[in-house]
Design an enzyme around this catalytic site. Structure first.
Site, PDB file in Angstrom:
ATOM      1  N   GLU A  27       7.098  11.819   3.659  1.00  0.00           N
ATOM      2  CA  GLU A  27       6.842  12.338   2.424  1.00  0.00           C
ATOM      3  C   GLU A  27       6.310  13.833   2.272  1.00  0.00           C
ATOM      4  O   GLU A  27       5.970  14.197   3.355  1.00  0.00           O
ATOM      5  CB  GLU A  27       5.618  11.374   1.731  1.00  0.00           C
ATOM      6  CG  GLU A  27       4.305  11.064   2.643  1.00  0.00           C
ATOM      7  CD  GLU A  27       3.229  10.805   1.899  1.00  0.00           C
ATOM      8  OE1 GLU A  27       2.881  11.777   0.891  1.00  0.00           O
ATOM      9  OE2 GLU A  27       2.567   9.620   1.888  1.00  0.00           O
ATOM     10  N   LYS A  89       3.137  15.921  -8.472  1.00  0.00           N
ATOM     11  CA  LYS A  89       3.195  14.874  -7.754  1.00  0.00           C
ATOM     12  C   LYS A  89       4.052  13.686  -8.232  1.00  0.00           C
ATOM     13  O   LYS A  89       3.901  13.354  -9.354  1.00  0.00           O
ATOM     14  CB  LYS A  89       1.788  14.030  -7.518  1.00  0.00           C
ATOM     15  CG  LYS A  89       1.479  12.936  -6.550  1.00  0.00           C
ATOM     16  CD  LYS A  89       0.149  12.399  -6.676  1.00  0.00           C
ATOM     17  CE  LYS A  89       0.011  10.941  -5.917  1.00  0.00           C
ATOM     18  NZ  LYS A  89      -1.307  10.336  -6.000  1.00  0.00           N
ATOM     19  N   ASP A 145       4.155   2.291  -5.776  1.00  0.00           N
ATOM     20  CA  ASP A 145       4.605   1.975  -4.443  1.00  0.00           C
ATOM     21  C   ASP A 145       4.998   0.592  -3.985  1.00  0.00           C
ATOM     22  O   ASP A 145       6.080  -0.004  -3.287  1.00  0.00           O
ATOM     23  CB  ASP A 145       3.637   2.466  -3.498  1.00  0.00           C
ATOM     24  CG  ASP A 145       3.287   3.771  -3.166  1.00  0.00           C
ATOM     25  OD1 ASP A 145       3.754   4.707  -3.828  1.00  0.00           O
ATOM     26  OD2 ASP A 145       2.408   4.100  -2.651  1.00  0.00           O
ATOM     27  N   LYS A 162      -4.285   2.342   1.476  1.00  0.00           N
ATOM     28  CA  LYS A 162      -5.544   2.876   1.320  1.00  0.00           C
ATOM     29  C   LYS A 162      -6.699   2.109   1.105  1.00  0.00           C
ATOM     30  O   LYS A 162      -6.768   1.260   0.371  1.00  0.00           O
ATOM     31  CB  LYS A 162      -5.137   4.082   0.344  1.00  0.00           C
ATOM     32  CG  LYS A 162      -4.149   5.224   0.794  1.00  0.00           C
ATOM     33  CD  LYS A 162      -4.092   6.118  -0.243  1.00  0.00           C
ATOM     34  CE  LYS A 162      -2.904   7.139   0.173  1.00  0.00           C
ATOM     35  NZ  LYS A 162      -1.707   6.739  -0.382  1.00  0.00           N
TER      36      LYS A 162
END
Length: 305
Positions: A27, A89, A145, A162
């Protein structure tokens, strides 16, 4: 419209895919939004180097001047690193606008999976996946995601989700969507900076060969969607569970007070945790990405056999 109007695969990647050589997707949000220049560029190039050292070819993804780029040059990586936070982003919903306006976009986990899938790349290495945010039962803040993992045939090698997220709800979401979450030599979900989380995984897998077999079996029988391959951070770079837990709690409190939500929340929280841990969390972040790149290259080699 022809896909070729939008998709640009570098000659090296194109040839590698044609010759059935192992390729690993990477990424670019980690470059533009993950850390300051020039450390971001140095890290990105080092990750590419690790993949090459382990017998695969790196394919860093981004959107540049309205083109979906699969495989970036050193100059393009440097450009993204210098432009930093000015780069959009880009997740799934952002792609059409960026393409039409001929802008630049740094790919997240979701959009990297999309580009990898368009090019025919099956293995992707990243830091950690996004997931269900804490308090999502009222905010509905859930990373794209997870939805991408439910429908796009790409395996994601990561250090778990995360640790700023609600890990229990993230696993529940993935289970509902039928996404296997497998641990490399562990039965417990790693939590990014730490090797443990208290949550069990679907299975413990002991070798890259076995992962390759599982991926082939999944896609051969038409089971759509990705696989999460959870690879714990190396022990010597893992952070103390309580230290990281307290730092995250403090960062979450500050995010709430400042009304930070949506796609701004993850970069804010990671930056805050870095500040609270005096930079140690960033060092851990870099090391776990290196570790994931190595495992992804091993799996990619076995997958193309």
């Amino acid at each position: 419209m022809n896909l070729k109007n939008y998709l640009e695969v570098s000659p090296e990647i194109e040839l590698a895919l044609k010759e059935n050589k192992p390729v690993v997707a990477l990424e670019s949000t980690i470059i533009s939004h993950g850390m300051p220049y020039p450390q971001n560029v140095e890290t990105a190039l080092k990750v590419e180097e690790i993949i090459r050292e382990n017998g695969a070819i790196p394919a860093t993804m981004a959107i540049l001047n309205g083109k979906l780029k699969v495989g970036l040059s050193k100059e393009e990586i440097d450009y993204l690193g210098k432009k930093g936070l000015k780069v959009i982003k880009a997740s799934r919903r952002d792609i059409p606008v960026i393409l039409a306006k001929k802008e630049d976009g740094a790919t997240t986990v979701a959009s990297t999976m999309i580009l990898a899938n368009l090019a025919g790349i099956k293995i992707f290495a990243t830091g950690g996946i996004g997931g269900v945010h804490r308090g999502a039962e009222t905010t509905m803040d859930i990373s794209a995601d997870l939805e991408e993992l439910a429908m796009t045939d790409v395996a994601v090698v990561c250090a778990g989700a995360k640790s700023i997220l609600d890990l229990g709800l993230t696993l529940e979401y993935l289970e509902t969507k039928g996404v296997p979450v497998l641990g490399y030599k562990t039965k417990e979900l790693p939590a990014f900076y730490t090797r443990e989380s208290g949550f069990n995984l679907d299975a413990k897998i002991d070798s890259p060969e076995e992962f390759a077999e599982i991926l082939k079996a999944k896609w051969s029988v038409g089971l759509k969607g990705g696989v999460v391959i959870a690879n714990p951070i190396p022990e010597k770079f893992a952070m103390d569970y309580n230290t990281i837990h307290n730092a995250i709690e403090e960062a979450l409190k500050e995010a709430k007070e400042n009304h930070i939500k949506g796609k701004e929340s993850t970069p804010f929280l990671l930056a805050k945790v870095k500040e609270i841990t005096k930079g140690k969390s960033l060092e851990s972040n870099i090391e776990l990405v290196f570790n994931n790149a190595k495992l992804a290259a091993e799996i990619a080699k076995n997958f193309v056999k």
